[in-house]
Write an enzyme that holds these catalytic residues in place. Structure first.
Site, PDB file in Angstrom:
ATOM      1  N   CYS A   8      37.718  40.395  35.299  1.00  0.00           N
ATOM      2  CA  CYS A   8      37.053  41.627  34.870  1.00  0.00           C
ATOM      3  C   CYS A   8      36.020  42.003  35.925  1.00  0.00           C
ATOM      4  CB  CYS A   8      36.438  41.488  33.474  1.00  0.00           C
ATOM      5  SG  CYS A   8      35.022  40.376  33.362  1.00  0.00           S
ATOM      6  N   ASN A  11      32.661  39.124  35.274  1.00  0.00           N
ATOM      7  CA  ASN A  11      32.930  37.725  34.926  1.00  0.00           C
ATOM      8  C   ASN A  11      31.823  37.117  34.075  1.00  0.00           C
ATOM      9  OD1 ASN A  11      33.403  34.561  36.611  1.00  0.00           O
ATOM     10  ND2 ASN A  11      34.616  35.358  34.945  1.00  0.00           N
ATOM     11  N   CYS A  13      31.587  38.635  30.563  1.00  0.00           N
ATOM     12  CA  CYS A  13      31.953  39.020  29.190  1.00  0.00           C
ATOM     13  C   CYS A  13      33.447  38.804  28.925  1.00  0.00           C
ATOM     14  CB  CYS A  13      31.603  40.487  28.909  1.00  0.00           C
ATOM     15  SG  CYS A  13      29.849  40.915  29.016  1.00  0.00           S
ATOM     16  N   ARG A  14      34.265  39.755  29.370  1.00  0.00           N
ATOM     17  CA  ARG A  14      35.684  39.745  28.991  1.00  0.00           C
ATOM     18  C   ARG A  14      36.490  38.612  29.602  1.00  0.00           C
ATOM     19  NH1 ARG A  14      37.149  45.570  30.848  1.00  0.00           N
ATOM     20  NH2 ARG A  14      35.630  44.920  32.424  1.00  0.00           N
ATOM     21  N   SER A  15      36.405  38.426  30.923  1.00  0.00           N
ATOM     22  CA  SER A  15      37.265  37.399  31.532  1.00  0.00           C
ATOM     23  C   SER A  15      36.890  35.979  31.114  1.00  0.00           C
ATOM     24  CB  SER A  15      37.354  37.546  33.053  1.00  0.00           C
ATOM     25  OG  SER A  15      36.106  37.458  33.675  1.00  0.00           O
ATOM     26  N   ASP A 113      34.922  47.089  27.897  1.00  0.00           N
ATOM     27  CA  ASP A 113      33.865  46.204  28.383  1.00  0.00           C
ATOM     28  C   ASP A 113      32.698  46.234  27.397  1.00  0.00           C
ATOM     29  OD1 ASP A 113      31.874  44.840  29.739  1.00  0.00           O
ATOM     30  OD2 ASP A 113      32.326  45.798  31.666  1.00  0.00           O
TER      31      ASP A 113
END
Length: 145
Positions: A8, A11, A13-15, A113
């Site tokens: 993401c 690096n 939050c999402r990934s 995000d």
């Protein structure tokens, strides 16, 4: 053993959410996460993402920090999975031509995000669904050689 990296923007939050959700579902693959940007380099996983891990009892490495994807990563990983359309475009731009075939979308719809939306629960739901779909795909690929 197949090697997977979720990517993401930052690096934090999402990934990392995808990394540790996937690790909670299987230990049959090498699974990591990276950023397309260096904006958050060295920063820990976002505190709200850590709260999601705790509330869903997902084990995670609290010492993990943001790391930007590198040329070596493009060569090392078998699957380079972008969390949204913007991440995919960045990955295609950054990736050596010989490795572009490894880049794939996490899901048919971009994962919003939560840094911007504030909705970490929605992100978790989408990440969990996406990770389960990826696990099914990987298992089918392994079965069918």
């Amino acid at each position: 053993m197949k090697k997977i990296v979720f990517v993401c923007l930052g690096n934090i939050c999402r990934s990392p959410m995808a990394e540790f959700v996937m690790k909670s579902l299987t230990d049959d693959y090498v699974i990591e996460s990276r950023a397309t940007s260096s904006w958050e380099h060295g920063n820990p996983i976002h505190e709200r993402t850590q709260e999601i891990f705790k509330s869903h009892e997902i084990p995670y490495d609290s010492s993990k920090t943001s790391q930007q994807i590198s040329k070596n990563d493009f060569e090392y990983f078998d699957y380079i999975i972008g969390m949204d359309e913007s991440n995919l475009l960045d990955l295609i731009r950054m990736c050596p031509k010989s490795q572009k075939h490894k880049i794939e979308a996490f899901a048919s719809e971009s994962v919003p995000d939560p840094w911007y939306t504030g909705d970490f629960d929605e992100t978790y739901d989408r990440v969990l669904t996406g990770c389960k779909a990826w696990l099914t795909r990987l298992e089918n690929e392994a079965k069918n050689g």
